[in-house]
Design a protein around this motif. Structure first.
Motif: not given
Length: 274
Positions: A208-209, A211-213, A215-216, A219
């Motif tokens: 999860k971490k 995946s979030k990283l 995504k950032e 961006r």
């Protein structure tokens, strides 16, 4: 005249009832010896047991009456005679009790032996057909056996039963040991599964971490790409203007573009103006 009748009519009456019961017990055990069927023997033995119970109650009444007469002026010889008579009754009753125990064991052995033979024949006759004749023969065989043979057979069956019980105990102990080992193995596997679940939870959290990283980062990369594209457009535009200016320096549309100086021939000095 009966000496007990001379002492007490009630004692004489009780003694007569006891003697009647003793005769009935003697005849009953003789009849029991002749009976071959185990069920009939059991019923006959139950009747004899009831008679022995009545006889025991009468002996107690006889003893109570003797004790009540001991302080009534009887001489020592009379009291001794009454006590001897009571002891004789108790001794005779005990002999019938011993006979009852003996026949009870024999009847039990006979029933067990007959049942064992019948069960064996049932197992065999599952393939051979009905076993009524064989069962009757086995019952007759058990009935015709002597008491000693029945005792020996009963002892042999008891030994076999004891051996079977010992084997059963060993099997139970082995089963307990296997169950203990299995329980320990299951506990170890449960602990291992718990650790695996914890590790999976950690991996899931890390994913999860990550995946979030990602995504950032995506961006940021998109933003950087937009900036780079805009810069590329500016650079291309500037290069295009420079190229046009070099190719066509007299083009008035681009002479006033900031950053581009006017042609040298069109420049005039301030003092020339004046």
């Amino acid at each position: 005249m009966d000496p007990i009748s001379a002492v007490s009519e009630e004692l004489a009456e009780i003694e007569g009832q006891i003697n009647d019961l003793f005769r009935a017990l003697s005849n009953g055990f003789q009849k029991l010896e002749k009976i071959k069927d185990a069920n009939r023997q059991s019923r006959q033995l139950q009747e004899l047991t009831d008679k022995m119970r009545d006889c025991k109650s009468l002996i107690k009444d006889f003893d109570s009456e003797v004790k009540s007469l001991e302080g009534g002026g009887n001489d020592a010889n009379t009291n001794r005679m009454l006590n001897d008579r009571r002891q004789s009754m108790v001794k005779e009753l005990n002999s019938y009790v011993a006979l009852k125990k003996k026949y009870a064991v024999l009847i039990l052995f006979k029933i067990i032996y007959s049942s064992n033979l019948a069960s064996n024949n049932k197992r065999v006759d599952l393939f051979d057909g009905p076993a009524e004749d064989n069962m009757e023969e086995n019952v007759l065989l058990a009935s015709n056996m002597s008491n000693q043979e029945l005792m020996n057979k009963g002892n042999s069956m008891m030994d076999d039963t004891d051996q079977a019980i010992e084997r059963g105990k060993k099997i139970v102990q082995e089963t307990i040991n296997v169950g203990t080992d299995t329980s320990a193995a299951l506990k170890a596997q449960t602990d291992q599964m718990s650790r695996v679940v914890n590790e999976l939870d950690s991996i899931h959290f890390s994913l999860k971490k990550a995946s979030k990283l990602v995504k950032e980062i995506g961006r940021q990369v998109a933003t950087d790409k937009c900036i780079m594209a805009f810069l590329c457009l500016i650079v291309i535009g500037v290069i295009a203007i420079i190229i046009v200016k070099i190719v066509n320096p007299n083009n008035k549309d681009i002479r006033d573009i900031p950053g581009l100086a006017p042609p040298a021939m069109n420049r005039r000095l301030l003092w020339n103006h004046y």
